[in-house]
Write a protein that holds these residues in place. Sequence first.
Motif, PDB file in Angstrom:
ATOM      1  N   LEU A 160       0.871  -1.173   0.000  1.00  0.00           N
ATOM      2  CA  LEU A 160       0.000   0.000   0.000  1.00  0.00           C
ATOM      3  C   LEU A 160       0.911   1.227   0.000  1.00  0.00           C
ATOM      4  O   LEU A 160       1.427   1.615   1.054  1.00  0.00           O
ATOM      5  N   PRO A 161       1.139   1.803  -1.178  1.00  0.00           N
ATOM      6  CA  PRO A 161       2.088   2.917  -1.289  1.00  0.00           C
ATOM      7  C   PRO A 161       1.696   4.068  -0.374  1.00  0.00           C
ATOM      8  O   PRO A 161       0.524   4.417  -0.289  1.00  0.00           O
ATOM      9  N   GLY A 162       2.673   4.627   0.317  1.00  0.00           N
ATOM     10  CA  GLY A 162       2.429   5.785   1.169  1.00  0.00           C
ATOM     11  C   GLY A 162       2.011   5.424   2.589  1.00  0.00           C
ATOM     12  O   GLY A 162       1.976   6.287   3.463  1.00  0.00           O
ATOM     13  N   SER A 163       1.707   4.140   2.836  1.00  0.00           N
ATOM     14  CA  SER A 163       1.248   3.756   4.175  1.00  0.00           C
ATOM     15  C   SER A 163       2.356   3.880   5.216  1.00  0.00           C
ATOM     16  O   SER A 163       2.084   3.872   6.419  1.00  0.00           O
ATOM     17  N   HIS A 164       3.603   4.028   4.772  1.00  0.00           N
ATOM     18  CA  HIS A 164       4.727   4.163   5.722  1.00  0.00           C
ATOM     19  C   HIS A 164       4.674   5.470   6.493  1.00  0.00           C
ATOM     20  O   HIS A 164       5.379   5.633   7.492  1.00  0.00           O
ATOM     21  N   THR A 165       3.862   6.426   6.056  1.00  0.00           N
ATOM     22  CA  THR A 165       3.779   7.707   6.780  1.00  0.00           C
ATOM     23  C   THR A 165       2.768   7.615   7.938  1.00  0.00           C
ATOM     24  O   THR A 165       2.630   8.562   8.697  1.00  0.00           O
ATOM     25  N   GLY A 166       2.081   6.485   8.039  1.00  0.00           N
ATOM     26  CA  GLY A 166       1.095   6.325   9.116  1.00  0.00           C
ATOM     27  C   GLY A 166       1.718   5.787  10.386  1.00  0.00           C
ATOM     28  O   GLY A 166       2.936   5.787  10.564  1.00  0.00           O
ATOM     29  N   GLU A 167       0.849   5.330  11.271  1.00  0.00           N
ATOM     30  CA  GLU A 167       1.279   4.796  12.564  1.00  0.00           C
ATOM     31  C   GLU A 167       1.436   3.283  12.490  1.00  0.00           C
ATOM     32  O   GLU A 167       0.872   2.647  11.595  1.00  0.00           O
ATOM     33  N   LEU A 168       2.124   2.725  13.468  1.00  0.00           N
ATOM     34  CA  LEU A 168       2.107   1.272  13.645  1.00  0.00           C
ATOM     35  C   LEU A 168       0.717   0.891  14.164  1.00  0.00           C
ATOM     36  O   LEU A 168       0.230   1.469  15.133  1.00  0.00           O
ATOM     37  N   LYS A 169       0.093  -0.078  13.493  1.00  0.00           N
ATOM     38  CA  LYS A 169      -1.286  -0.431  13.821  1.00  0.00           C
ATOM     39  C   LYS A 169      -1.365  -1.707  14.655  1.00  0.00           C
ATOM     40  O   LYS A 169      -0.399  -2.469  14.723  1.00  0.00           O
ATOM     41  N   GLN A 170      -2.551  -1.924  15.220  1.00  0.00           N
ATOM     42  CA  GLN A 170      -2.835  -3.171  15.942  1.00  0.00           C
ATOM     43  C   GLN A 170      -2.794  -4.339  14.951  1.00  0.00           C
ATOM     44  O   GLN A 170      -3.370  -4.259  13.869  1.00  0.00           O
ATOM     45  N   HIS A 171      -2.084  -5.414  15.335  1.00  0.00           N
ATOM     46  CA  HIS A 171      -2.033  -6.623  14.501  1.00  0.00           C
ATOM     47  C   HIS A 171      -2.617  -7.809  15.270  1.00  0.00           C
ATOM     48  O   HIS A 171      -2.361  -7.966  16.467  1.00  0.00           O
ATOM     49  N   ASP A 172      -3.356  -8.644  14.546  1.00  0.00           N
ATOM     50  CA  ASP A 172      -3.903  -9.871  15.125  1.00  0.00           C
ATOM     51  C   ASP A 172      -3.916 -10.939  14.039  1.00  0.00           C
ATOM     52  O   ASP A 172      -3.705 -10.632  12.873  1.00  0.00           O
ATOM     53  N   TYR A 173      -4.243 -12.172  14.443  1.00  0.00           N
ATOM     54  CA  TYR A 173      -4.417 -13.206  13.425  1.00  0.00           C
ATOM     55  C   TYR A 173      -5.642 -12.877  12.579  1.00  0.00           C
ATOM     56  O   TYR A 173      -6.687 -12.529  13.127  1.00  0.00           O
ATOM     57  N   PRO A 174      -5.507 -12.965  11.260  1.00  0.00           N
ATOM     58  CA  PRO A 174      -6.691 -12.748  10.423  1.00  0.00           C
ATOM     59  C   PRO A 174      -7.668 -13.915  10.596  1.00  0.00           C
ATOM     60  O   PRO A 174      -7.247 -15.024  10.934  1.00  0.00           O
ATOM     61  N   GLU A 175      -8.932 -13.644  10.386  1.00  0.00           N
ATOM     62  CA  GLU A 175      -9.936 -14.717  10.505  1.00  0.00           C
ATOM     63  C   GLU A 175     -10.077 -15.440   9.169  1.00  0.00           C
ATOM     64  O   GLU A 175     -11.011 -15.196   8.417  1.00  0.00           O
ATOM     65  N   TRP A 176      -9.120 -16.295   8.883  1.00  0.00           N
ATOM     66  CA  TRP A 176      -9.119 -17.034   7.625  1.00  0.00           C
ATOM     67  C   TRP A 176      -9.591 -18.458   7.897  1.00  0.00           C
ATOM     68  O   TRP A 176      -9.064 -19.133   8.785  1.00  0.00           O
ATOM     69  N   GLU A 177     -10.546 -18.886   7.109  1.00  0.00           N
ATOM     70  CA  GLU A 177     -11.136 -20.206   7.356  1.00  0.00           C
ATOM     71  C   GLU A 177     -10.146 -21.356   7.206  1.00  0.00           C
ATOM     72  O   GLU A 177     -10.182 -22.327   7.943  1.00  0.00           O
ATOM     73  N   GLY A 178      -9.258 -21.242   6.228  1.00  0.00           N
ATOM     74  CA  GLY A 178      -8.332 -22.335   5.933  1.00  0.00           C
ATOM     75  C   GLY A 178      -7.176 -22.445   6.919  1.00  0.00           C
ATOM     76  O   GLY A 178      -6.345 -23.328   6.807  1.00  0.00           O
ATOM     77  N   GLY A 179      -7.094 -21.505   7.865  1.00  0.00           N
ATOM     78  CA  GLY A 179      -5.983 -21.495   8.815  1.00  0.00           C
ATOM     79  C   GLY A 179      -4.953 -20.450   8.438  1.00  0.00           C
ATOM     80  O   GLY A 179      -4.958 -19.928   7.326  1.00  0.00           O
ATOM     81  N   VAL A 180      -4.070 -20.146   9.380  1.00  0.00           N
ATOM     82  CA  VAL A 180      -3.059 -19.123   9.130  1.00  0.00           C
ATOM     83  C   VAL A 180      -1.761 -19.559   9.794  1.00  0.00           C
ATOM     84  O   VAL A 180      -1.781 -20.207  10.840  1.00  0.00           O
ATOM     85  N   ASN A 181      -0.666 -19.248   9.152  1.00  0.00           N
ATOM     86  CA  ASN A 181       0.637 -19.636   9.674  1.00  0.00           C
ATOM     87  C   ASN A 181       0.938 -18.941  10.996  1.00  0.00           C
ATOM     88  O   ASN A 181       0.548 -17.795  11.220  1.00  0.00           O
ATOM     89  N   LYS A 182       1.667 -19.673  11.843  1.00  0.00           N
ATOM     90  CA  LYS A 182       2.102 -19.161  13.142  1.00  0.00           C
ATOM     91  C   LYS A 182       2.798 -17.808  12.969  1.00  0.00           C
ATOM     92  O   LYS A 182       3.681 -17.658  12.117  1.00  0.00           O
ATOM     93  N   MET A 183       2.361 -16.862  13.755  1.00  0.00           N
ATOM     94  CA  MET A 183       2.933 -15.509  13.811  1.00  0.00           C
ATOM     95  C   MET A 183       2.655 -14.648  12.580  1.00  0.00           C
ATOM     96  O   MET A 183       3.191 -13.547  12.482  1.00  0.00           O
ATOM     97  N   TYR A 184       1.833 -15.144  11.680  1.00  0.00           N
ATOM     98  CA  TYR A 184       1.462 -14.305  10.532  1.00  0.00           C
ATOM     99  C   TYR A 184       0.304 -13.392  10.947  1.00  0.00           C
ATOM    100  O   TYR A 184      -0.832 -13.588  10.557  1.00  0.00           O
ATOM    101  N   HIS A 185       0.638 -12.406  11.756  1.00  0.00           N
ATOM    102  CA  HIS A 185      -0.366 -11.434  12.175  1.00  0.00           C
ATOM    103  C   HIS A 185      -0.656 -10.483  11.023  1.00  0.00           C
ATOM    104  O   HIS A 185       0.202 -10.246  10.178  1.00  0.00           O
ATOM    105  N   GLY A 186      -1.864  -9.935  11.041  1.00  0.00           N
ATOM    106  CA  GLY A 186      -2.222  -8.972   9.999  1.00  0.00           C
ATOM    107  C   GLY A 186      -2.817  -7.714  10.596  1.00  0.00           C
ATOM    108  O   GLY A 186      -3.265  -7.703  11.743  1.00  0.00           O
ATOM    109  N   VAL A 187      -2.821  -6.640   9.786  1.00  0.00           N
ATOM    110  CA  VAL A 187      -3.459  -5.395  10.195  1.00  0.00           C
ATOM    111  C   VAL A 187      -4.956  -5.566   9.991  1.00  0.00           C
ATOM    112  O   VAL A 187      -5.386  -6.003   8.930  1.00  0.00           O
ATOM    113  N   ARG A 188      -5.717  -5.219  10.992  1.00  0.00           N
ATOM    114  CA  ARG A 188      -7.168  -5.340  10.878  1.00  0.00           C
ATOM    115  C   ARG A 188      -7.786  -4.186  10.097  1.00  0.00           C
ATOM    116  O   ARG A 188      -8.616  -4.382   9.225  1.00  0.00           O
ATOM    117  N   ASP A 189      -7.369  -2.975  10.427  1.00  0.00           N
ATOM    118  CA  ASP A 189      -8.170  -1.825   9.979  1.00  0.00           C
ATOM    119  C   ASP A 189      -7.519  -0.995   8.868  1.00  0.00           C
ATOM    120  O   ASP A 189      -7.584   0.209   8.886  1.00  0.00           O
TER     121      ASP A 189
END
Length: 327
Positions: free
Chosen positions: A196-225
Motif C-alpha cells: 500500500l504505497p504511502g502507508s509508511h507515513t502512518g502509525e504502527l497499527k494493531q495486529h492480530d491473526y486474520p480470521e481465515w477459514e483455511g488457517g493461518v501460519n504461526k505468527m502471521y499477524h495482519g493489520v485489521r483496519d
Amino acid sequence: MADRLQTVFRHLGSGRPQQAISTIPVSAAAYQYSQPGCILSDEQRRFYDKNGFLVIKNLVSGDKIDKYKERFQKVCTGEVKIPGVIIMRDVAIAKSEFVPGEHAVTKIQDWMLDPVLFEYCCDPEILKYVEAFTGPDIAAMHTMIINKPPDPGLKTSRHPMHQDLHYFPFRPADRIVCSWTAMEKVDRSNGCLVVLPGSHTGELKQHDYPEWEGGVNKMYHGVRDYSPDHPRVHLEMEKGDTVFFHPILIHGSGMNRTKGFRKAISCHYASTQCHYIDVEGTTQENISDETLEIARKKFGGNIKISFKDVWRLRARLVKGQPGEIAE
Ligand SMILES: CCCCCCCCCCCCCCCCC(=O)SCCNC(=O)CCNC(=O)[C@H](O)C(C)(C)COP(=O)(O)OP(=O)(O)OC[C@H]1O[C@@H](n2cnc3c(N)ncnc32)[C@H](O)[C@@H]1OP(=O)(O)O
Ligand SMILES: Nc1ncnc2c1ncn2[C@@H]1O[C@H](COP(=O)(O)OP(=O)(O)OP(=O)(O)O)[C@@H](O)[C@H]1O
Ligand SMILES: O=C(O)CCC(=O)C(=O)O
Ligand SMILES: [Fe+2]
Ligand SMILES: [Mg+2]
C-alpha cells in the motif's frame, strides 16, 4: 519542501524560480526518509519518501542467487545444519505426514550464522542502498528465505497485510529497512508482494491473526483496519530485482497458484544507533508474548529471556560502528 519553496519564490515575485531553487541547499532537509549524500538520485529519494519502497532492478546476480538457492535446499534436507536456524513448515502441511526436503518448508529464518547465506546480508551492492536509509553503521537484524508453497486450496499460502515494525522492539523506524530480493520471477500468479504505497507515513497499527477459514501460519499477524480502498500495487519482479521498504509500509503477499515454490531472500537492517524499546502496554505486546512462549517451549519454561534479548541475540554488525542494538 521544494513545492513550498517554489510557492515562496512565486510570492516573492522571483522571475526565475527554477534557477533560484537549484542554488539553495534544500536537499539536506528536503527528504525525510533517506540520508543526504546517499547513492539514491533525487528522483529515487522523492519516490521512497512518497511511497515507502523502492525497487532496484537486477541488483543481485543470478550466480549469487543460485548459490543461495542451493544452500537453502541443503538446509531443508539437513545436509547443512545452521546453529539457531528456524525451519518453518506451512500450516497446511505442519500436521501431515513426512514431506521431504524443501517441499515441507515455507521459510527458514535466522541464518545469520551461516557463512554462505550471510553473504547476502553483507553484499556491498545491497549495503550501498541500505546505507541510504540506515546511515553508515549497519546491523543485520532479521534474515529469511521465504519458499512460498503452491497453495493447497485453502489460501494458507497468503501472507496477510502487515507492518514489519510490529515484530521489532527497536527504533527509530526510519532507520530500519528491509531488503527483499526475488530469487526467481515473481508475479501475481505465484504470490508477489503487494504494497500500500504511502502507508509508511502512518502509525504502527494493531495486529492480530486474520480470521481465515483455511488457517493461518504461526505468527502471521495482519493489520485489521487498513482501508480496502487504499491503492494497492503488486510488485512484479525478475530474478535478482530487489525492493527496499520501510518497516511501517503495509504489505503482504497473495496466494501461490502455481506448482512451484516461490522463493525470495530478505534481510532487515537497522542503524546500530537505534535503541531497544519496551513494548509492554503497546500494540506489540501480543507478538512479544507469543515470541517468548515459543522461546520457552524451545529452551525450557524457566529461561529468563526478554523480547529485546531475542533480538539482541540475532543482531549482527555488517558495517561501521557497533551500537546499542548490535555489539
Ligand atoms: C531465541 C529464538 C526464539 C524463537 C522466537 C521466534 C522468533 C519470531 C520472531 C518473528 C520475526 C518476524 C520478522 C518480521 C517478518 C514478518 C514475518 O515473517 S511473520 C512470520 C514469522 N513467523 C515466524 O517467525 C514463525 C517462526 N516459526 C517457528 O517458530 C516454528 O516454525 C513454529 C511455528 C513454532 C513450529 O516449530 P516447531 O515447534 O519446531 O514445529 P513442530 O514441532 O513441527 O510443531 C509444533 C506445533 O506447531 C504447529 N505448527 C507447526 N508449523 C506451524 C505453522 N506454520 N503455523 C501454525 N502452526 C504450526 C504444529 O502443528 C504443532 O502443533 P500441535 O498442536 O502442538 O500439534
Ligand atoms: N480476505 C482477506 N483478508 C485479509 N487479507 C487478505 C484477504 N485476501 C487477500 N488478502 C491479502 O491481500 C494481499 C493480496 O491478496 P490477493 O489475493 O488479492 O493477491 P493476489 O491473489 O496475489 O492478487 P490478485 O488475486 O489480485 O491477482 C495478500 O497479502 C493477502 O494475504
Ligand atoms: O515474501 C513474502 O511473501 C513476504 C514476507 C513478508 O512480508 C515477511 O515475512 O515479513
Ligand atoms: Fe513483511
Ligand atoms: Mg486475489
